[in-house]
Design an enzyme around this catalytic site. Structure first.
Site, PDB file in Angstrom:
ATOM      1  N   SER A   1      21.116  33.090 -87.880  1.00 48.67           N
ATOM      2  CA  SER A   1      21.594  31.719 -87.504  1.00 48.67           C
ATOM      3  C   SER A   1      21.452  30.841 -88.319  1.00 48.67           C
ATOM      4  O   SER A   1      21.793  29.443 -87.954  1.00 48.67           O
ATOM      5  CB  SER A   1      20.466  31.102 -86.711  1.00 48.67           C
ATOM      6  OG  SER A   1      18.732  31.180 -86.655  1.00 48.67           O
TER       7      SER A   1
ATOM      8  N   ASN B   1      22.204  25.097 -85.902  1.00 48.50           N
ATOM      9  CA  ASN B   1      20.868  24.828 -86.089  1.00 48.50           C
ATOM     10  C   ASN B   1      20.674  23.492 -87.591  1.00 48.50           C
ATOM     11  O   ASN B   1      19.561  22.726 -87.089  1.00 48.50           O
ATOM     12  CB  ASN B   1      20.577  25.867 -86.753  1.00 48.50           C
ATOM     13  CG  ASN B   1      19.862  27.363 -85.630  1.00 48.50           C
ATOM     14  OD1 ASN B   1      19.608  26.704 -84.671  1.00 48.50           O
ATOM     15  ND2 ASN B   1      20.393  28.372 -85.345  1.00 48.50           N
TER      16      ASN B   1
ATOM     17  N   GLU C   1      29.508  30.768 -82.906  1.00 48.30           N
ATOM     18  CA  GLU C   1      29.616  29.733 -83.817  1.00 48.30           C
ATOM     19  C   GLU C   1      30.702  31.019 -84.690  1.00 48.30           C
ATOM     20  O   GLU C   1      29.861  32.038 -85.571  1.00 48.30           O
ATOM     21  CB  GLU C   1      29.037  29.438 -85.127  1.00 48.30           C
ATOM     22  CG  GLU C   1      28.526  28.410 -84.513  1.00 48.30           C
ATOM     23  CD  GLU C   1      27.414  27.197 -84.675  1.00 48.30           C
ATOM     24  OE1 GLU C   1      26.961  26.365 -85.315  1.00 48.30           O
ATOM     25  OE2 GLU C   1      26.108  28.244 -85.632  1.00 48.30           O
TER      26      GLU C   1
END
Length: 284
Positions: free
Chosen positions: A119, A190, A152
């Site tokens: 992430s 993020n 993503e």
């Protein structure tokens, strides 16, 4: 290249979700972890989710059965030799991921694509430990994987167009929306989300408002489906801290400095919903 067989390494919450959506889409999936208990827990998570879908009338019982039949248990990493695509979903730690990708690079066929569900960590750095950096890519699913539509897709410095297109088409075959993102700390999701969560924790730390009030402001005033502090507990405060540290180290800007209260809660073992205590208390 056409992907038919997928290996998911890591049978936790994210890995189980990734395995589920691939199996539901008709891929043969090896769900791998270090022992039988972890693999079984992952399969139980998948079965419970599918059962709820059947009970709600969103899936037929036969589709649930077919999905489960597509999943093969694995505790032997050598099964990577059978995969067209390996998706890593282990702990968010660079050294652990590098060690795993070094091993996968030695086992998987030369044409196999190696993807990471990281992430926040650099794809290029992970790819550098392999002999196939052109075939290493980021495939960041959102949590919970069966529900969230976004993936993503992050190119490393050497990732080829062919590999990117193969992974994009694979993600789209799951019913996901694939968005191309460049290899920067935190990517897009993020880099934007975690500073907002961190700022909400600062607001608690400084006594601006109680956690419930902060979440209500963001839900009712900003139309967020979930308040940032509730979301932080759902993600895991330990994960939030790790990502903030990655952003701070990678971008070198003090606006990404983790809130001291976040550090304190993590040191106390208050990691969120999974431990029964985070910003909020939960009945375990």
């Amino acid at each position: 290249m056409t992907v038919q067989t997928v290996m998911v390494v890591g049978a936790g919450q994210m890995g189980a979700g990734i395995a589920q959506v691939h199996a539901k889409a008709g891929f043969l999936v090896y769900l791998h972890d270090i022992d039988e208990e972890r693999v079984e827990n992952g399969l139980n998570t998948i079965e419970k989710h599918l059962t709820r879908q059947v009970e709600k009338g969103r899936m037929e019982e036969i589709e649930k059965t077919k999905t489960l039949e597509q999943i093969v248990r694995s505790t032997n990493l050598e099964n990577a030799s059978k995969a067209d695509l390996v998706i890593e979903a282990v702990v968010e730690n660079m050294e652990v991921k590098k060690k795993l990708f070094t091993e996968l690079d030695q086992i998987a066929p030369p044409e196999t694509i190696l993807a990471t569900n990281t992430s926040s960590l650099p794809i290029t750095e992970i790819a550098a430990v392999t002999s196939r950096p052109k075939q290493v890519i980021g495939m960041h699913f959102m949590n919970p994987v069966p529900v969230m539509k976004l993936v993503e897709i992050i190119r490393g410095l050497a990732t080829t167009d062919e590999v990117f297109q193969t992974v994009k088409l694979t993600a789209e075959s799951l019913g996901k929306t694939a968005v191309e993102v460049n290899d920067f700390p935190g990517f897009v999701s993020n880099r934007i989300l975690l500073p907002m969560i961190n700022e909400a924790i600062y607001a608690v730390h400084e006594g601006v408002a109680e956690p419930e009030a902060i979440d209500e402001v963001m839900k009712l005033g900003m139309n967020h489906p979930m308040g940032p502090l509730t979301l932080a507990d759902f993600i895991g405060l330990d994960t939030c801290l790790y990502i903030m540290e990655t952003l701070h180290d990678g971008l070198g800007d003090d606006k990404y400095r983790p809130c001291p209260l976040l550090r304190k809660y993590v040191k106390a073992g208050w990691h969120g919903k999974k431990t029964g205590r985070g910003i909020y208390s939960y009945d375990r």
